[in-house]
Write a protein that holds these residues in place. Structure first.
Motif, PDB file in Angstrom:
ATOM      1  N   ARG A  14      19.231 -36.504  -3.202  1.00  0.00           N
ATOM      2  CA  ARG A  14      18.410 -38.265  -3.082  1.00  0.00           C
ATOM      3  C   ARG A  14      17.108 -37.749  -2.524  1.00  0.00           C
ATOM      4  O   ARG A  14      15.443 -37.389  -3.014  1.00  0.00           O
ATOM      5  CB  ARG A  14      18.957 -39.376  -2.524  1.00  0.00           C
ATOM      6  CG  ARG A  14      18.281 -40.632  -2.553  1.00  0.00           C
ATOM      7  CD  ARG A  14      17.504 -40.965  -3.338  1.00  0.00           C
ATOM      8  NE  ARG A  14      17.405 -42.403  -3.790  1.00  0.00           N
ATOM      9  CZ  ARG A  14      15.486 -42.201  -3.188  1.00  0.00           C
ATOM     10  NH1 ARG A  14      14.648 -41.429  -3.496  1.00  0.00           N
ATOM     11  NH2 ARG A  14      15.145 -43.808  -3.264  1.00  0.00           N
ATOM     12  N   SER A  15      17.605 -36.912  -1.429  1.00  0.00           N
ATOM     13  CA  SER A  15      16.430 -36.170  -0.444  1.00  0.00           C
ATOM     14  C   SER A  15      16.261 -34.986  -0.018  1.00  0.00           C
ATOM     15  O   SER A  15      17.926 -35.304   0.647  1.00  0.00           O
ATOM     16  CB  SER A  15      15.969 -36.967   0.793  1.00  0.00           C
ATOM     17  OG  SER A  15      15.383 -37.076   1.856  1.00  0.00           O
ATOM     18  N   PHE A  16      15.798 -34.308  -0.157  1.00  0.00           N
ATOM     19  CA  PHE A  16      16.212 -32.775   0.386  1.00  0.00           C
ATOM     20  C   PHE A  16      15.684 -32.943   1.840  1.00  0.00           C
ATOM     21  O   PHE A  16      16.375 -31.898   2.719  1.00  0.00           O
ATOM     22  CB  PHE A  16      15.044 -31.711  -0.097  1.00  0.00           C
ATOM     23  CG  PHE A  16      15.094 -31.267  -1.639  1.00  0.00           C
ATOM     24  CD1 PHE A  16      16.299 -30.620  -1.523  1.00  0.00           C
ATOM     25  CD2 PHE A  16      14.611 -32.138  -2.710  1.00  0.00           C
ATOM     26  CE1 PHE A  16      16.769 -30.195  -3.230  1.00  0.00           C
ATOM     27  CE2 PHE A  16      14.949 -31.747  -4.057  1.00  0.00           C
ATOM     28  CZ  PHE A  16      15.740 -30.427  -4.186  1.00  0.00           C
ATOM     29  N   GLU A  17      14.453 -33.505   2.053  1.00  0.00           N
ATOM     30  CA  GLU A  17      13.625 -34.129   3.598  1.00  0.00           C
ATOM     31  C   GLU A  17      15.774 -33.873   4.416  1.00  0.00           C
ATOM     32  O   GLU A  17      15.643 -33.804   5.483  1.00  0.00           O
ATOM     33  CB  GLU A  17      12.558 -34.410   3.825  1.00  0.00           C
ATOM     34  CG  GLU A  17      12.661 -34.678   5.171  1.00  0.00           C
ATOM     35  CD  GLU A  17      11.035 -35.978   5.348  1.00  0.00           C
ATOM     36  OE1 GLU A  17      10.441 -35.596   6.592  1.00  0.00           O
ATOM     37  OE2 GLU A  17      10.486 -36.159   4.360  1.00  0.00           O
ATOM     38  N   HIS A  18      16.097 -35.353   4.601  1.00  0.00           N
ATOM     39  CA  HIS A  18      17.027 -35.905   5.157  1.00  0.00           C
ATOM     40  C   HIS A  18      18.722 -35.160   4.444  1.00  0.00           C
ATOM     41  O   HIS A  18      19.112 -35.849   5.554  1.00  0.00           O
ATOM     42  CB  HIS A  18      16.851 -37.941   4.639  1.00  0.00           C
ATOM     43  CG  HIS A  18      15.130 -37.695   4.902  1.00  0.00           C
ATOM     44  ND1 HIS A  18      15.075 -38.271   6.550  1.00  0.00           N
ATOM     45  CD2 HIS A  18      14.264 -38.803   4.191  1.00  0.00           C
ATOM     46  CE1 HIS A  18      14.103 -38.515   6.304  1.00  0.00           C
ATOM     47  NE2 HIS A  18      13.372 -38.502   5.184  1.00  0.00           N
ATOM     48  N   ARG A  19      18.041 -34.729   3.297  1.00  0.00           N
ATOM     49  CA  ARG A  19      19.543 -33.824   3.366  1.00  0.00           C
ATOM     50  C   ARG A  19      20.821 -34.951   2.745  1.00  0.00           C
ATOM     51  O   ARG A  19      21.981 -34.824   2.788  1.00  0.00           O
ATOM     52  CB  ARG A  19      20.737 -32.778   4.492  1.00  0.00           C
ATOM     53  CG  ARG A  19      19.650 -32.420   4.837  1.00  0.00           C
ATOM     54  CD  ARG A  19      20.213 -31.390   5.816  1.00  0.00           C
ATOM     55  NE  ARG A  19      19.126 -30.253   5.790  1.00  0.00           N
ATOM     56  CZ  ARG A  19      19.354 -29.343   7.179  1.00  0.00           C
ATOM     57  NH1 ARG A  19      19.838 -31.086   8.187  1.00  0.00           N
ATOM     58  NH2 ARG A  19      18.264 -28.242   7.665  1.00  0.00           N
ATOM     59  N   ASN A  20      19.934 -36.459   1.945  1.00  0.00           N
ATOM     60  CA  ASN A  20      21.167 -36.675   1.436  1.00  0.00           C
ATOM     61  C   ASN A  20      21.361 -36.688  -0.046  1.00  0.00           C
ATOM     62  O   ASN A  20      20.580 -36.569  -1.375  1.00  0.00           O
ATOM     63  CB  ASN A  20      19.868 -38.170   1.368  1.00  0.00           C
ATOM     64  CG  ASN A  20      20.293 -39.542   1.066  1.00  0.00           C
ATOM     65  OD1 ASN A  20      21.686 -39.318   0.783  1.00  0.00           O
ATOM     66  ND2 ASN A  20      19.874 -40.827   1.315  1.00  0.00           N
ATOM     67  N   PHE A  21      22.629 -36.558  -0.265  1.00  0.00           N
ATOM     68  CA  PHE A  21      23.014 -36.107  -1.933  1.00  0.00           C
ATOM     69  C   PHE A  21      23.981 -36.684  -1.809  1.00  0.00           C
ATOM     70  O   PHE A  21      24.675 -36.684  -0.608  1.00  0.00           O
ATOM     71  CB  PHE A  21      23.147 -34.682  -1.657  1.00  0.00           C
ATOM     72  CG  PHE A  21      23.914 -33.782  -0.959  1.00  0.00           C
ATOM     73  CD1 PHE A  21      25.719 -33.252  -1.057  1.00  0.00           C
ATOM     74  CD2 PHE A  21      23.660 -33.189   0.381  1.00  0.00           C
ATOM     75  CE1 PHE A  21      26.154 -33.301  -0.488  1.00  0.00           C
ATOM     76  CE2 PHE A  21      24.646 -32.437   0.869  1.00  0.00           C
ATOM     77  CZ  PHE A  21      25.860 -32.711   0.996  1.00  0.00           C
ATOM     78  N   ARG A  22      25.062 -37.276  -3.048  1.00  0.00           N
ATOM     79  CA  ARG A  22      26.521 -37.246  -3.101  1.00  0.00           C
ATOM     80  C   ARG A  22      27.237 -36.285  -4.654  1.00  0.00           C
ATOM     81  O   ARG A  22      26.635 -36.118  -5.350  1.00  0.00           O
ATOM     82  CB  ARG A  22      26.664 -38.573  -3.302  1.00  0.00           C
ATOM     83  CG  ARG A  22      25.982 -40.085  -2.467  1.00  0.00           C
ATOM     84  CD  ARG A  22      27.427 -40.014  -1.631  1.00  0.00           C
ATOM     85  NE  ARG A  22      27.171 -41.071  -0.734  1.00  0.00           N
ATOM     86  CZ  ARG A  22      26.156 -41.263  -0.321  1.00  0.00           C
ATOM     87  NH1 ARG A  22      25.974 -40.393   0.256  1.00  0.00           N
ATOM     88  NH2 ARG A  22      26.091 -42.587   1.095  1.00  0.00           N
ATOM     89  N   PRO A  23      28.407 -35.960  -3.707  1.00  0.00           N
ATOM     90  CA  PRO A  23      28.834 -35.195  -5.456  1.00  0.00           C
ATOM     91  C   PRO A  23      29.621 -36.002  -6.287  1.00  0.00           C
ATOM     92  O   PRO A  23      30.003 -36.661  -6.196  1.00  0.00           O
ATOM     93  CB  PRO A  23      29.893 -33.878  -4.475  1.00  0.00           C
ATOM     94  CG  PRO A  23      30.035 -34.682  -3.605  1.00  0.00           C
ATOM     95  CD  PRO A  23      29.161 -35.565  -2.918  1.00  0.00           C
ATOM     96  N   VAL A  24      29.716 -35.622  -7.442  1.00  0.00           N
ATOM     97  CA  VAL A  24      30.534 -36.485  -8.232  1.00  0.00           C
ATOM     98  C   VAL A  24      30.788 -35.338  -9.310  1.00  0.00           C
ATOM     99  O   VAL A  24      30.719 -34.666 -10.346  1.00  0.00           O
ATOM    100  CB  VAL A  24      29.048 -37.432  -8.965  1.00  0.00           C
ATOM    101  CG1 VAL A  24      29.362 -38.353 -10.232  1.00  0.00           C
ATOM    102  CG2 VAL A  24      28.273 -38.172  -8.028  1.00  0.00           C
ATOM    103  N   VAL A  25      32.228 -35.422  -9.489  1.00  0.00           N
ATOM    104  CA  VAL A  25      33.080 -35.140 -10.004  1.00  0.00           C
ATOM    105  C   VAL A  25      33.033 -35.625 -11.704  1.00  0.00           C
ATOM    106  O   VAL A  25      33.717 -36.495 -11.983  1.00  0.00           O
ATOM    107  CB  VAL A  25      34.525 -34.930  -9.532  1.00  0.00           C
ATOM    108  CG1 VAL A  25      34.952 -33.853 -10.681  1.00  0.00           C
ATOM    109  CG2 VAL A  25      34.632 -34.191  -8.232  1.00  0.00           C
ATOM    110  N   TYR A  26      33.287 -34.685 -13.175  1.00  0.00           N
ATOM    111  CA  TYR A  26      32.989 -35.191 -14.304  1.00  0.00           C
ATOM    112  C   TYR A  26      34.628 -33.990 -14.659  1.00  0.00           C
ATOM    113  O   TYR A  26      34.122 -32.934 -14.509  1.00  0.00           O
ATOM    114  CB  TYR A  26      32.305 -34.986 -14.676  1.00  0.00           C
ATOM    115  CG  TYR A  26      30.969 -35.940 -14.807  1.00  0.00           C
ATOM    116  CD1 TYR A  26      30.659 -37.767 -14.867  1.00  0.00           C
ATOM    117  CD2 TYR A  26      29.596 -35.184 -13.579  1.00  0.00           C
ATOM    118  CE1 TYR A  26      30.276 -38.002 -14.183  1.00  0.00           C
ATOM    119  CE2 TYR A  26      29.289 -36.137 -13.711  1.00  0.00           C
ATOM    120  CZ  TYR A  26      29.297 -37.441 -13.989  1.00  0.00           C
ATOM    121  OH  TYR A  26      28.200 -39.059 -13.036  1.00  0.00           O
TER     122      TYR A  26
END
Length: 112
Positions: A14-26
């Motif tokens: 979502r944001s590189f600057e704020h290191r905002n991410f979520r992993p989703v497994v398929y």
């Protein structure tokens, strides 16, 4: 002959600057589908997935990139490697298998 399938982890950035991410497994992802088909599937799934905050559900992701390959060194970046974009960004017209996904345990991320 049945299509090959694999488990793929997609990292929604979502944001590189704020290191905002979520992993989703398929699980059971068909590796013979195109990258464009998989991106469409992920977008639709993310928008309706429970457990993800609204900023992740409403974001318009447009790129997929391999973030690590099995048996190779991992990047020191916390969110995503900023190097080798020409090799690691997946081309929409190729299949996941042709792009190297699932063959050696690659993980994928989707970013803007």
């Amino acid at each position: 002959m049945s299509a090959e399938s694999s488990t793929i982890t997609v990292r929604l950035v979502r944001s590189f600057e704020h290191r905002n991410f979520r992993p989703v497994v398929y699980h059971g992802v068909n590796l013979d589908q195109t990258v464009k088909q998989f991106i469409t599937f992920v977008r639709k799934d993310v928008s309706s997935r429970t457990g993800l905050p609204p900023p992740f559900k409403n974001y318009k992701y447009d790129t997929m990139k391999i973030i690590h390959q099995a048996h190779k060194s991992k990047t020191g970046e916390l969110v995503v490697s900023l190097e080798d974009d020409d090799k690691l960004i997946l081309k929409e017209d190729s299949t996941l298998k042709a792009a190297g996904i699932g063959i050696r345990g690659n993980a994928v991320q989707e970013r803007d």
